[in-house]
Write a protein that holds these residues in place. Sequence first.
Motif, PDB file in Angstrom:
ATOM      1  N   GLY A 130      11.269  -5.597  55.996  1.00 27.32           N
ATOM      2  CA  GLY A 130      12.026  -4.749  55.080  1.00 27.32           C
ATOM      3  C   GLY A 130      11.347  -3.416  54.842  1.00 27.32           C
ATOM      4  N   ALA A 131      12.151  -2.408  54.455  1.00 22.79           N
ATOM      5  CA  ALA A 131      11.603  -1.084  54.149  1.00 22.79           C
ATOM      6  C   ALA A 131      12.379  -0.440  52.994  1.00 22.79           C
ATOM      7  CB  ALA A 131      11.652  -0.195  55.390  1.00 22.79           C
ATOM      8  N   GLY A 132      13.004  -1.291  52.153  1.00 13.62           N
ATOM      9  CA  GLY A 132      13.736  -0.783  50.984  1.00 13.62           C
ATOM     10  C   GLY A 132      12.780  -0.549  49.828  1.00 13.62           C
ATOM     11  N   GLY A 133      13.338  -0.484  48.621  1.00 15.15           N
ATOM     12  CA  GLY A 133      12.545  -0.161  47.432  1.00 15.15           C
ATOM     13  C   GLY A 133      11.404  -1.144  47.199  1.00 15.15           C
ATOM     14  N   ALA A 134      11.691  -2.441  47.303  1.00 10.93           N
ATOM     15  CA  ALA A 134      10.657  -3.451  47.042  1.00 10.93           C
ATOM     16  C   ALA A 134       9.563  -3.368  48.105  1.00 10.93           C
ATOM     17  CB  ALA A 134      11.278  -4.844  47.016  1.00 10.93           C
ATOM     18  N   ALA A 135       9.973  -3.243  49.369  1.00  9.87           N
ATOM     19  CA  ALA A 135       9.006  -3.165  50.473  1.00  9.87           C
ATOM     20  C   ALA A 135       8.101  -1.941  50.302  1.00  9.87           C
ATOM     21  CB  ALA A 135       9.742  -3.084  51.808  1.00  9.87           C
ATOM     22  N   ILE A 153       8.333  -4.222  59.615  1.00 11.08           N
ATOM     23  CA  ILE A 153       9.427  -4.658  60.494  1.00 11.08           C
ATOM     24  C   ILE A 153      10.724  -4.442  59.721  1.00 11.08           C
ATOM     25  CG2 ILE A 153      10.464  -6.635  61.679  1.00 11.08           C
ATOM     26  CD1 ILE A 153       7.659  -7.833  61.961  1.00 11.08           C
ATOM     27  N   ASN A 154      11.588  -3.573  60.234  1.00  9.88           N
ATOM     28  CA  ASN A 154      12.843  -3.314  59.503  1.00  9.88           C
ATOM     29  C   ASN A 154      14.000  -3.127  60.475  1.00  9.88           C
ATOM     30  OD1 ASN A 154      14.056  -2.920  56.871  1.00  9.88           O
ATOM     31  ND2 ASN A 154      14.525  -0.853  57.538  1.00  9.88           N
ATOM     32  N   ARG A 155      15.183  -3.533  60.004  1.00 11.40           N
ATOM     33  CA  ARG A 155      16.395  -3.452  60.832  1.00 11.40           C
ATOM     34  C   ARG A 155      16.728  -1.983  61.136  1.00 11.40           C
ATOM     35  NH1 ARG A 155      21.610  -5.721  57.871  1.00 11.40           N
ATOM     36  NH2 ARG A 155      20.938  -4.054  56.479  1.00 11.40           N
ATOM     37  N   SER A 156      16.824  -1.149  60.111  1.00  9.02           N
ATOM     38  CA  SER A 156      17.146   0.259  60.393  1.00  9.02           C
ATOM     39  C   SER A 156      15.843   1.004  60.711  1.00  9.02           C
ATOM     40  CB  SER A 156      17.907   0.901  59.234  1.00  9.02           C
ATOM     41  OG  SER A 156      17.043   1.246  58.210  1.00  9.02           O
ATOM     42  N   ILE A 157      15.867   1.645  61.890  1.00  4.31           N
ATOM     43  CA  ILE A 157      14.649   2.239  62.449  1.00  4.31           C
ATOM     44  C   ILE A 157      14.106   3.360  61.556  1.00  4.31           C
ATOM     45  CG2 ILE A 157      13.738   3.515  64.459  1.00  4.31           C
ATOM     46  CD1 ILE A 157      15.892   2.015  66.124  1.00  4.31           C
ATOM     47  N   ASP A 224       7.550 -14.296  49.374  1.00  2.00           N
ATOM     48  CA  ASP A 224       8.940 -13.828  49.320  1.00  2.00           C
ATOM     49  C   ASP A 224       9.144 -13.000  48.055  1.00  2.00           C
ATOM     50  OD1 ASP A 224      11.669 -13.586  49.867  1.00  2.00           O
ATOM     51  OD2 ASP A 224      11.800 -15.654  50.574  1.00  2.00           O
ATOM     52  N   VAL A 225      10.010 -11.967  48.140  1.00  2.50           N
ATOM     53  CA  VAL A 225      10.368 -11.234  46.917  1.00  2.50           C
ATOM     54  C   VAL A 225      11.563 -11.883  46.236  1.00  2.50           C
ATOM     55  CG1 VAL A 225       9.492  -9.004  47.699  1.00  2.50           C
ATOM     56  CG2 VAL A 225      11.879  -9.580  48.107  1.00  2.50           C
ATOM     57  N   ILE A 226      12.289 -12.705  46.976  1.00  6.76           N
ATOM     58  CA  ILE A 226      13.467 -13.366  46.411  1.00  6.76           C
ATOM     59  C   ILE A 226      13.009 -14.344  45.326  1.00  6.76           C
ATOM     60  CG2 ILE A 226      15.453 -14.874  46.934  1.00  6.76           C
ATOM     61  CD1 ILE A 226      15.555 -12.050  48.248  1.00  6.76           C
TER      62      ILE A 226
HETATM   63  P1  NDP Z   1      16.987  -2.348  49.157  1.00  4.14           P
HETATM   64  O1  NDP Z   1      18.473  -2.351  49.238  1.00  4.14           O
HETATM   65  O2  NDP Z   1      16.268  -1.103  48.823  1.00  4.14           O
HETATM   66  O3  NDP Z   1      16.390  -2.873  50.570  1.00  4.14           O
HETATM   67  C1  NDP Z   1      16.905  -4.008  51.220  1.00  4.14           C
HETATM   68  C2  NDP Z   1      16.102  -4.294  52.471  1.00  4.14           C
HETATM   69  O4  NDP Z   1      16.592  -5.509  53.053  1.00  4.14           O
HETATM   70  C3  NDP Z   1      16.228  -3.216  53.532  1.00  4.14           C
HETATM   71  O5  NDP Z   1      15.005  -3.086  54.211  1.00  4.14           O
HETATM   72  C4  NDP Z   1      17.308  -3.789  54.471  1.00  4.14           C
HETATM   73  O6  NDP Z   1      17.204  -3.324  55.793  1.00  4.14           O
HETATM   74  C5  NDP Z   1      16.927  -5.255  54.419  1.00  4.14           C
HETATM   75  N1  NDP Z   1      18.044  -6.138  54.817  1.00  4.14           N
HETATM   76  C6  NDP Z   1      19.117  -6.484  54.063  1.00  4.14           C
HETATM   77  N2  NDP Z   1      19.917  -7.321  54.763  1.00  4.14           N
HETATM   78  C7  NDP Z   1      19.331  -7.492  55.973  1.00  4.14           C
HETATM   79  C8  NDP Z   1      19.663  -8.244  57.145  1.00  4.14           C
HETATM   80  N3  NDP Z   1      20.763  -9.002  57.198  1.00  4.14           N
HETATM   81  N4  NDP Z   1      18.825  -8.202  58.209  1.00  4.14           N
HETATM   82  C9  NDP Z   1      17.687  -7.451  58.162  1.00  4.14           C
HETATM   83  N5  NDP Z   1      17.333  -6.718  57.092  1.00  4.14           N
HETATM   84  C10 NDP Z   1      18.128  -6.739  56.006  1.00  4.14           C
HETATM   85  O7  NDP Z   1      16.624  -3.517  48.132  1.00  4.14           O
HETATM   86  P2  NDP Z   1      15.247  -3.708  47.318  1.00  4.14           P
HETATM   87  O8  NDP Z   1      14.127  -3.409  48.232  1.00  4.14           O
HETATM   88  O9  NDP Z   1      15.334  -3.017  46.024  1.00  4.14           O
HETATM   89  O10 NDP Z   1      15.292  -5.279  47.011  1.00  4.14           O
HETATM   90  C11 NDP Z   1      15.110  -6.229  48.044  1.00  4.14           C
HETATM   91  C12 NDP Z   1      15.083  -7.619  47.406  1.00  4.14           C
HETATM   92  O11 NDP Z   1      13.917  -7.727  46.593  1.00  4.14           O
HETATM   93  C13 NDP Z   1      16.282  -7.883  46.496  1.00  4.14           C
HETATM   94  O12 NDP Z   1      16.804  -9.174  46.764  1.00  4.14           O
HETATM   95  C14 NDP Z   1      15.687  -7.850  45.103  1.00  4.14           C
HETATM   96  O13 NDP Z   1      16.340  -8.737  44.223  1.00  4.14           O
HETATM   97  C15 NDP Z   1      14.254  -8.312  45.362  1.00  4.14           C
HETATM   98  N6  NDP Z   1      13.301  -7.826  44.377  1.00  4.14           N
HETATM   99  C16 NDP Z   1      12.466  -8.732  43.804  1.00  4.14           C
HETATM  100  C17 NDP Z   1      11.548  -8.332  42.871  1.00  4.14           C
HETATM  101  C18 NDP Z   1      10.662  -9.355  42.247  1.00  4.14           C
HETATM  102  O14 NDP Z   1      10.031  -9.020  41.230  1.00  4.14           O
HETATM  103  N7  NDP Z   1      10.537 -10.544  42.794  1.00  4.14           N
HETATM  104  C19 NDP Z   1      11.424  -6.918  42.463  1.00  4.14           C
HETATM  105  C20 NDP Z   1      12.308  -6.024  43.184  1.00  4.14           C
HETATM  106  C21 NDP Z   1      13.223  -6.483  44.092  1.00  4.14           C
HETATM  107  P3  NDP Z   1      17.927  -1.944  56.258  1.00  4.14           P
HETATM  108  O15 NDP Z   1      16.967  -0.845  55.878  1.00  4.14           O
HETATM  109  O16 NDP Z   1      18.074  -2.100  57.715  1.00  4.14           O
HETATM  110  O17 NDP Z   1      19.235  -1.870  55.528  1.00  4.14           O
END
Ligand code: NDP
Length: 282
Positions: A130-135, A153-157, A224-226
């Motif tokens: 992942g490379a979103g906010g949490a990552a 490792i992330n889906r979107s390059i 896991d962050v989930i």
């Molecule tokens: P974002 O939307 O910013 O990022 C989501 C990430 O997941 C992206 O890297 C995205 O890849 C990837 N992703 C989603 N679906 C797929 C898929 N099918 N295959 C591959 N990659 C996928 O979300 P956040 O980073 O803010 O949150 C991510 C998770 O972390 C959420 O479920 C949130 O609830 C959890 N979280 C938990 C916290 C905790 O305290 N435990 C705190 C904050 C968040 P791509 O870039 O390619 O779209």
Amino acid sequence: MKNYRAELTGVFGDPVDDNPTGVVEEAAFAAKNLNYRYLTIKVLPEDLGKAMDSVKIFDMKGINLTMPHKIKVLPYLDELSPAAEIIGAVNTVIQKEGKLFGENTDGKGFVTALKNSGETLDKKNVTILGAGGAARAIAVECALNGAAYINIINRSIEKGEELASLIQMKTDSSAKYLNWKNNMAIPSDTDILINATSIGFSPNVTDKPDIDYTSITPEMCVCDVIFNPAETIFLKTAAENGAKTITGLGMLVQQAALNFTLWTGVEAPVDVMEDALKKEFE
Ligand code: NDP
């Protein structure tokens, strides 16, 4: 003189109705006998500036930011922590004498949970899915806590490359983006593997990241962050391979505990907060 005025904290988001943080913070305020309130407030993106003014006008102790405000709030802040500055996003704000200080405790909460389980990041190789906010928050804090190497490792390059180069340029850790292929093998020198994608979050509890699970070894610590469910298929499968696992609940509780202390100056009752959260997801 009696004080009938409560100190105010809370969260701004949209959508925000299903955010469980209030349960955790209110339980902590009650346990510490603090006359504080945590308000879960819907704020539309176009109203964020006015909402941040209201934090000062209402003399709130602070406010959490969730989707879609974590980045957009930056222009309204007076100061940022070093980590928040690098991450480029904040999840919490502290208000003091009309000044707004932005911090990002998502990654700090992750690192605290990891350290509490007996792990260290010093000179470790970390692989993040992942490379979103949490990552982003986790990657920066892992780097600031001594990780030697971070694979992204992330889906979107584009997002993956951007995060890897951020770590490479702004911290002392090395980092590399790896293109997410089908049945992706985890680099064998990984010490700590983290799912920081949203894959597996309720109700999609049977989903798991598309990786080669035979590449997870007993030497790895897998996180896991989930947090809902806490025991994801990703973690269960890693545990079957003999790896140590850490759920997303610890990260959630620890970031809430850090926010509690930033607002109140009081040590957080972490056990009470954890119990409140677990009860909420029973
Ligand atoms: P974002 O939307 O910013 O990022 C989501 C990430 O997941 C992206 O890297 C995205 O890849 C990837 N992703 C989603 N679906 C797929 C898929 N099918 N295959 C591959 N990659 C996928 O979300 P956040 O980073 O803010 O949150 C991510 C998770 O972390 C959420 O479920 C949130 O609830 C959890 N979280 C938990 C916290 C905790 O305290 N435990 C705190 C904050 C968040 P791509 O870039 O390619 O779209």
